[in-house]
Enzyme design. Structure first.
Site, PDB file in Angstrom:
ATOM      1  CE  LYS A   1      78.225 -16.007 -68.332  1.00 25.69           C
ATOM      2  NZ  LYS A   1      77.952 -14.779 -67.847  1.00 25.69           N
TER       3      LYS A   1
ATOM      4  CG  HIS B   1      75.586 -18.269 -64.641  1.00 30.71           C
ATOM      5  ND1 HIS B   1      74.607 -19.092 -64.226  1.00 30.71           N
ATOM      6  CD2 HIS B   1      76.614 -18.632 -64.269  1.00 30.71           C
ATOM      7  CE1 HIS B   1      75.521 -20.135 -62.791  1.00 30.71           C
ATOM      8  NE2 HIS B   1      76.850 -19.400 -63.927  1.00 30.71           N
TER       9      HIS B   1
ATOM     10  CB  CYS C   1      89.638 -25.840 -57.463  1.00 30.52           C
ATOM     11  SG  CYS C   1      89.101 -25.099 -58.778  1.00 30.52           S
TER      12      CYS C   1
ATOM     13  CB  CYS D   1      86.716 -24.460 -55.698  1.00 33.88           C
ATOM     14  SG  CYS D   1      86.227 -25.772 -56.786  1.00 33.88           S
TER      15      CYS D   1
ATOM     16  CE  LYS E   1      78.338 -24.796 -60.614  1.00 36.27           C
ATOM     17  NZ  LYS E   1      79.790 -23.935 -60.048  1.00 36.27           N
TER      18      LYS E   1
ATOM     19  CG  HIS F   1      75.453 -16.216 -60.470  1.00 36.48           C
ATOM     20  ND1 HIS F   1      75.934 -16.282 -61.697  1.00 36.48           N
ATOM     21  CD2 HIS F   1      76.099 -17.649 -60.192  1.00 36.48           C
ATOM     22  CE1 HIS F   1      77.181 -16.718 -61.933  1.00 36.48           C
ATOM     23  NE2 HIS F   1      77.460 -17.392 -60.260  1.00 36.48           N
TER      24      HIS F   1
ATOM     25  CG  HIS G   1      85.312 -25.260 -61.758  1.00 34.32           C
ATOM     26  ND1 HIS G   1      85.168 -25.404 -60.331  1.00 34.32           N
ATOM     27  CD2 HIS G   1      84.886 -23.764 -61.913  1.00 34.32           C
ATOM     28  CE1 HIS G   1      84.874 -24.634 -59.918  1.00 34.32           C
ATOM     29  NE2 HIS G   1      84.631 -23.438 -60.521  1.00 34.32           N
TER      30      HIS G   1
HETATM   31  N1  MSP Z   1      81.668 -17.021 -53.432  1.00 36.49           N
HETATM   32  C1  MSP Z   1      81.264 -18.106 -53.614  1.00 36.49           C
HETATM   33  C2  MSP Z   1      80.493 -18.164 -52.494  1.00 36.49           C
HETATM   34  C3  MSP Z   1      80.567 -17.315 -50.958  1.00 36.49           C
HETATM   35  S1  MSP Z   1      79.235 -17.919 -49.658  1.00 36.49           S
HETATM   36  C4  MSP Z   1      79.944 -17.077 -48.362  1.00 36.49           C
HETATM   37  C5  MSP Z   1      80.797 -18.698 -54.983  1.00 36.49           C
HETATM   38  N2  MSP Z   1      80.366 -17.780 -55.417  1.00 36.49           N
HETATM   39  S2  MSP Z   1      80.033 -17.882 -56.877  1.00 36.49           S
HETATM   40  O1  MSP Z   1      79.669 -17.222 -58.057  1.00 36.49           O
HETATM   41  O2  MSP Z   1      80.591 -19.603 -57.776  1.00 36.49           O
HETATM   42  O3  MSP Z   1      78.230 -19.099 -56.727  1.00 36.49           O
HETATM   43  C6  MSP Z   1      78.122 -19.663 -56.742  1.00 36.49           C
HETATM   44  C7  MSP Z   1      76.228 -19.815 -56.006  1.00 36.49           C
HETATM   45  O4  MSP Z   1      75.347 -19.680 -57.608  1.00 36.49           O
HETATM   46  C8  MSP Z   1      75.850 -21.546 -55.644  1.00 36.49           C
HETATM   47  O5  MSP Z   1      76.364 -21.901 -54.225  1.00 36.49           O
HETATM   48  C9  MSP Z   1      74.792 -21.994 -56.062  1.00 36.49           C
HETATM   49  O6  MSP Z   1      74.013 -21.027 -54.746  1.00 36.49           O
HETATM   50  C10 MSP Z   1      75.138 -20.071 -57.333  1.00 36.49           C
HETATM   51  N3  MSP Z   1      75.093 -21.959 -58.455  1.00 36.49           N
HETATM   52  C11 MSP Z   1      76.179 -21.068 -59.709  1.00 36.49           C
HETATM   53  N4  MSP Z   1      75.832 -22.008 -60.393  1.00 36.49           N
HETATM   54  C12 MSP Z   1      74.825 -22.350 -60.597  1.00 36.49           C
HETATM   55  C13 MSP Z   1      74.335 -23.073 -61.095  1.00 36.49           C
HETATM   56  N5  MSP Z   1      74.778 -23.371 -62.760  1.00 36.49           N
HETATM   57  N6  MSP Z   1      72.744 -24.296 -61.143  1.00 36.49           N
HETATM   58  C14 MSP Z   1      72.209 -23.423 -60.125  1.00 36.49           C
HETATM   59  N7  MSP Z   1      73.009 -23.001 -58.496  1.00 36.49           N
HETATM   60  C15 MSP Z   1      74.252 -22.217 -59.396  1.00 36.49           C
HETATM   61  O7  MSP Z   1      80.664 -19.909 -54.547  1.00 36.49           O
END
Ligand code: MSP
Length: 527
Positions: free
Chosen positions: A309, A18, A127, A130, A306, A21, A153
């Site tokens: 998904k 989304h 969790c 997370c 936040k 990311h 979450h």
């Molecule tokens: N897989 C772990 C990260 C491992 S790094 C060694 C993870 N993945 S995640 O798919 O949840 O993505 C996390 C990252 O996506 C966040 O740290 C951020 O960079 C980005 N974001 C996901 N949702 C977000 C928002 N709603 N807003 C801004 N960034 C977001 O955690």
């Protein structure tokens, strides 16, 4: 030359990406392109996190094996999104690749040999959203006395009881405090730094580094019944992707020597603790240098929470780029949200800024200027006469704005950097309004003055194109072409930020053309 090494988090492939990311990847890409135009040799890494319970359960729900699940999502969604947002990453790492799995196993062997791994029982809340073992202070206790919830979450945690292998995190409390006291720029912004210091000063407790009840992961080399805890596999991507653990004398070992330590890990604030506490502790345990900076940006919010998904509030990036284009996507998120703070996306705000700042502000300036050179001077850039005060004001302003934009971008203040360029664009627009070239064109006696105005505006557009290229590479490439700049000055990406304010680079006589609108007017309403 040592590489300037930038990373994004690797994203979970439990679902499609989304805009949250895409936001981090866009920031990494803008920084990368900016540093390249400063003359740095940049290495930009992104990728996906494929192991763990969350992905395993998504695959089960989808009725396929985890490997099939991730292969399909990576192919159909995660790789294509890089094109959607125009990311110029050098590498894309998947944690199921052998280059990663083998090196992760090697890393943990080293940490174990160094005496920081032991076996013990674990019991506590976890969790899955997370993929994190929660500490008592981490949970939210609902006012109605219901089950404790994960604050990220908004969902209940699961109780886990396992015999695991532990990483002796507690050993590193003092070393990390000392490190961050000596290097306050290593965690930014300041709010993130303070959060990390408070957490460290509370003292670190050892943490489980393996899971026995999870099947989808990298097996522990010394205990095949367990897999490595997904975060302690995922964080290592930053090192394995650039050759950590490769044999001496190989190109990968050479790459590691050049790239490590990373210059910037860009992360969302939700995963700050993993990056600024656990990850450096792991590196210390293995005797490796620590990353120079972890920058925690804010969240894209929907309804004050936040975007995610899990909460069903994710917006697919292509939903926005299909309507506005990738440049406007990149511009909007870097411009409208102060990097480091939370921000909300709205179609109305995006449409308003697109129209005011891109279509009317910059797009209109470019089309007016190129059209006038075509109409009044047969598309050949005229020579400028002597600069009057009006021209000198622009020349001076550019000399002020360019280093300020550079300083802001270097400090990851993307909206601040863009604001500097906007200041210049506004001044050029004002200049055109005041000089009224369409009036000058009516009087042959004022031909030299018209030449000067046209040459000045095109020269200003040259500088704007260079400064905005890291943010909007497609449109600025188009503008570069319309200005006829490439044959004389070379490709736009090769233009140096440090040289951009040197006035008079676009040579007399280049072929200026009025091409397609850089930012076409929006026809149908969004949605
Ligand atoms: N897989 C772990 C990260 C491992 S790094 C060694 C993870 N993945 S995640 O798919 O949840 O993505 C996390 C990252 O996506 C966040 O740290 C951020 O960079 C980005 N974001 C996901 N949702 C977000 C928002 N709603 N807003 C801004 N960034 C977001 O955690």
């Amino acid at each position: 030359m040592a590489a300037y090494y930038v990373t994004t988090p690797i994203y979970y492939v439990n679902d499609a990406p989304h805009i949250g990311h895409a936001y981090t990847t866009t920031a990494g890409d803008v920084l990368t392109r900016w540093r390249r135009q400063r003359g740095d040799d940049v290495l930009f890494l992104t990728g996906v996190d494929e192991h763990g319970t969350k992905v395993q359960r998504a695959a089960e729900a989808g009725g396929v094996s985890p490997q099939e699940w991730v292969d399909r999502l990576v192919r159909d969604s995660w790789r294509p999104v890089l094109e959607t947002i125009d990311a110029a990453n050098d590498d894309f790492i998947r944690t199921t690749e052998p280059r990663h799995t083998e090196r992760v196993q090697r890393f943990w062997e080293v940490v174990r040999d160094n005496g920081y791994v032991y076996e013990a029982d674990y019991e506590g809340p976890y969790c899955v959203g997370c993929e994190e073992f929660k500490l008592p202070g981490d949970l939210q206790l609902p006012e109605d006395g219901g089950e404790p919830l994960c604050p990220v979450h908004g969902r209940p945690v699961e109780m886990v009881k396992e015999k695991n292998w532990f990483f002796q995190l507690s050993e590193f409390t003092d070393a990390l405090i000392a490190h961050y006291e000596a290097n306050p720029q290593a965690v930014e912004p300041a709010s993130a730094y303070n959060e990390v210091m408070a957490f460290l000063r509370g003292g670190l407790v050892d943490i489980s580094m393996s899971r026995s009840s999870v099947a989808w992961g990298i097996s522990l080399p010394w205990d095949e019944r367990q897999v490595i805890y997904v975060w302690f596999d995922a964080l290592l991507n930053y090192a394995t992707a650039v050759g950590y653990g490769a044999s001496q004398g190989t190109p990968d070992a050479e790459l590691f020597a050049q790239a490590w330590p990373a210059d910037v890990h860009l992360v969302g604030k939700d995963i700050l603790r993993f990056h600024a506490v656990y990850w450096p502790a792991m590196l210390l345990a293995a005797g490796l240098p620590l990353p120079r900076k972890v920058f925690a940006h804010g969240w894209l919010l929907v309804g004050g929470e936040k975007m995610s998904k899990t909460r069903l509030t994710g917006i697919a990036p292509e939903h926005i780029t299909d309507h506005f284009g990738s440049d406007a996507f990149r511009y909007y998120f870097m411009r409208a949200i102060q990097f480091g703070q939370d921000g909300s996306f709205s179609w109305e705000d995006m449409s308003a800024r697109y129209t005011a700042e891109l279509a009317n502000g910059l797009g209109n300036l470019a089309s007016r200027a190129t059209a006038m050179v075509q109409r009044y001077r047969d598309g050949s850039l005229p020579a400028s006469g002597p600069a009057t005060e009006a021209e000198q004001t622009l020349i001076d302003l550019l000399a002020e704005v360019a280093p300020r934009a550079d300083a802001a971008m270097g400090a990851l203040d993307f909206s601040g950097g863009i604001a500097e360029v906007r200041r210049f664009i506004d001044a050029v627009n004002l200049y055109v309004t005041e000089q009224e070239p369409w009036v000058l064109a009516k009087d042959e006696a004022l031909a030299e003055r018209l030449d000067t105005v046209l040459a000045t505006v095109c020269e200003a557009l040259r500088a704007i194109a260079v400064l905005y290229n890291p943010v909007m590479p497609k449109a600025m490439g188009q503008l570069w072409e319309q200005l006829g700049a490439e044959p004389a000055l070379g490709p736009i990406a090769g233009q140096r930020v440090g040289e951009v304010a040197r006035w008079g680079q676009l040579p007399t006589g280049v072929a200026v053309t009025k091409g397609a609108a850089l930012f076409p007017r929006l026809e149908e309403p969004a949605e």
